[in-house]
Design a protein around this motif. Structure first.
Motif, PDB file in Angstrom:
ATOM      1  N   ASP A 184       0.850  -1.197   0.000  1.00  0.00           N
ATOM      2  CA  ASP A 184       0.000   0.000   0.000  1.00  0.00           C
ATOM      3  C   ASP A 184       0.891   1.254   0.000  1.00  0.00           C
ATOM      4  O   ASP A 184       1.627   1.505   0.962  1.00  0.00           O
ATOM      5  N   ARG A 185       0.798   2.018  -1.080  1.00  0.00           N
ATOM      6  CA  ARG A 185       1.719   3.166  -1.210  1.00  0.00           C
ATOM      7  C   ARG A 185       1.434   4.250  -0.170  1.00  0.00           C
ATOM      8  O   ARG A 185       2.342   4.955   0.258  1.00  0.00           O
ATOM      9  N   GLN A 186       0.157   4.338   0.254  1.00  0.00           N
ATOM     10  CA  GLN A 186      -0.185   5.292   1.313  1.00  0.00           C
ATOM     11  C   GLN A 186       0.586   4.959   2.592  1.00  0.00           C
ATOM     12  O   GLN A 186       1.164   5.812   3.232  1.00  0.00           O
ATOM     13  N   LEU A 187       0.536   3.651   2.934  1.00  0.00           N
ATOM     14  CA  LEU A 187       1.207   3.221   4.162  1.00  0.00           C
ATOM     15  C   LEU A 187       2.718   3.316   4.052  1.00  0.00           C
ATOM     16  O   LEU A 187       3.385   3.656   5.029  1.00  0.00           O
ATOM     17  N   MET A 204       4.290   5.543   2.415  1.00  0.00           N
ATOM     18  CA  MET A 204       4.587   6.968   2.581  1.00  0.00           C
ATOM     19  C   MET A 204       4.507   7.377   4.060  1.00  0.00           C
ATOM     20  O   MET A 204       5.383   8.072   4.577  1.00  0.00           O
ATOM     21  N   ILE A 205       3.460   6.918   4.752  1.00  0.00           N
ATOM     22  CA  ILE A 205       3.264   7.292   6.157  1.00  0.00           C
ATOM     23  C   ILE A 205       4.360   6.676   7.039  1.00  0.00           C
ATOM     24  O   ILE A 205       4.960   7.359   7.862  1.00  0.00           O
ATOM     25  N   ARG A 235       7.691   8.339   6.488  1.00  0.00           N
ATOM     26  CA  ARG A 235       7.692   9.678   7.096  1.00  0.00           C
ATOM     27  C   ARG A 235       7.863   9.566   8.619  1.00  0.00           C
ATOM     28  O   ARG A 235       8.568  10.346   9.243  1.00  0.00           O
ATOM     29  N   MET A 236       7.180   8.580   9.222  1.00  0.00           N
ATOM     30  CA  MET A 236       7.301   8.384  10.677  1.00  0.00           C
ATOM     31  C   MET A 236       8.742   8.031  11.045  1.00  0.00           C
ATOM     32  O   MET A 236       9.287   8.542  12.021  1.00  0.00           O
ATOM     33  N   GLU A 282      -0.548  -9.112   4.212  1.00  0.00           N
ATOM     34  CA  GLU A 282      -1.132  -9.443   2.899  1.00  0.00           C
ATOM     35  C   GLU A 282      -0.436  -8.640   1.804  1.00  0.00           C
ATOM     36  O   GLU A 282      -0.553  -7.418   1.771  1.00  0.00           O
ATOM     37  N   PRO A 300      -3.507   1.152  12.054  1.00  0.00           N
ATOM     38  CA  PRO A 300      -2.425   1.972  11.547  1.00  0.00           C
ATOM     39  C   PRO A 300      -1.377   2.240  12.622  1.00  0.00           C
ATOM     40  O   PRO A 300      -1.706   2.414  13.795  1.00  0.00           O
ATOM     41  N   LEU A 301      -0.135   2.253  12.165  1.00  0.00           N
ATOM     42  CA  LEU A 301       0.974   2.536  13.061  1.00  0.00           C
ATOM     43  C   LEU A 301       0.919   4.004  13.472  1.00  0.00           C
ATOM     44  O   LEU A 301       0.448   4.833  12.708  1.00  0.00           O
ATOM     45  N   LEU A 337       2.903  14.681  11.465  1.00  0.00           N
ATOM     46  CA  LEU A 337       4.045  14.324  10.609  1.00  0.00           C
ATOM     47  C   LEU A 337       4.353  15.413   9.588  1.00  0.00           C
ATOM     48  O   LEU A 337       5.348  15.361   8.890  1.00  0.00           O
ATOM     49  N   PHE A 385       2.551  17.191   3.255  1.00  0.00           N
ATOM     50  CA  PHE A 385       2.461  15.759   3.570  1.00  0.00           C
ATOM     51  C   PHE A 385       1.008  15.257   3.653  1.00  0.00           C
ATOM     52  O   PHE A 385       0.654  14.253   3.023  1.00  0.00           O
TER      53      PHE A 385
END
Lengths: 127, 154
Positions: free
Chosen positions: A19-22, A24-25, A28-29, A64, A113-114, B33, B41
């Motif tokens: 998942d590209r959203q995850l 990215m998140i 960033r984290m 998955e 979500p983390l 973030l 972002f």
């Protein structure tokens, strides 16, 4: 004290998620807490990057994924002798599914979500 | 409208999105973030959410329109949308996905179709709300102000 962007650690991490959203998140984290990181899109790529000689202190492994899922990838990495801390990150909350993932060779498991607090708790154990 | 008024409007609007359950704490995580080095972002992540959700909703509509519905495939799509919505804190979309997955397990086509409509509706609502929020932010920045993130306490 937890690290931040201004006090970068020597730690490195690999984000494995389709998942590209995850991706990215999570990247960033990791940047936010001063951890150098890379990301790949599935378990197969995670294995390949290790075959190419790269190593990481921490691997955030989704469950998955296409081509090679998190369970297969974790087993493969462990059979290759990879000792990195591998943390399963998935939305599954059923005990049986978590147990199956843990038994593949995870050190820890976090429910998506983390967030920064969860990530810091993992880093505290590694540092 | 001066910058102060626009900032108050942004705060009221953002709070209303949390109170009405459109957003949850995960959205606050994304906001945390964002900083001067990554000023876009949240917009970037939410844009991916819009793109991915629209693709998944199209795939779901197609999958539920088949003669013999492949519920495993439908469930995989809903699982994806649930993950995508929860990672940006789109709480009502996520909750609609949870209900949807229960009916996938039951292999109930009618209920799945109702859930699909519900998910589509919640997605459109949160998309409009987030677009309005981002427009307000652009107006504040264009007027020389900053987003009063720190004042966003609950």
């Amino acid at each position: 004290m937890a690290p931040n962007e201004n006090s970068a650690t020597e730690l490195t991490a690999l984000v494995v998620d389709d998942d590209r959203q995850l991706r990215m998140i999570h990247q960033r984290m990791l940047n936010k807490v001063g951890v150098k990181n890379q990301a790949v899109e599935n378990g197969k790529e995670a294995v390949q990057i290790h075959c190419s000689g790269q190593g990481f202190d921490l691997i955030l492994m989704d469950k998955e994924m296409p081509l090679m899922n998190g369970i297969e990838a974790t087993k493969e990495l462990r059979s290759m002798g990879i000792c990195s801390t591998i943390v399963g990150v998935s939305s599954h909350t059923k005990e049986k599914q978590i147990q199956e993932f843990m038994e593949a060779g995870l050190d820890d498991y976090l429910v998506k979500p983390l967030n920064l607090a969860k990530l810091r708790s993992i880093l505290d154990k590694i540092m | 409208m001066d910058v102060g008024q626009m900032q108050r409007q942004w705060l009221d609007y953002t709070r209303s999105l949390f109170i009405e359950g459109f957003l949850d704490n995960q959205f606050l995580q994304l906001q945390q973030l964002q900083d001067e080095n990554n000023p876009e972002f949240v917009v970037e992540v939410v844009s991916l959410f819009f793109e991915d959700s629209e693709r998944i909703l199209k795939d779901l509509t197609f999958a539920l329109d088949q003669q013999g519905v492949d519920f495993k495939k439908v469930d995989a799509h809903v699982h994806q949308l649930k993950g995508s919505s929860s990672s940006v804190g789109a709480q009502r979309v996520k909750n609609a996905c949870i209900a949807f997955r229960n009916f996938c397990e039951e292999q109930n086509v009618e209920a799945c179709l109702r859930c699909l409509q519900q998910v589509k509706q919640e997605y459109c609502l949160v998309k409009n709300k987030l677009e309005t929020l981002f427009r307000l932010e652009q107006q504040i920045v264009a007027a020389g102000g900053s987003i009063p993130m720190m004042e966003l306490s609950f």
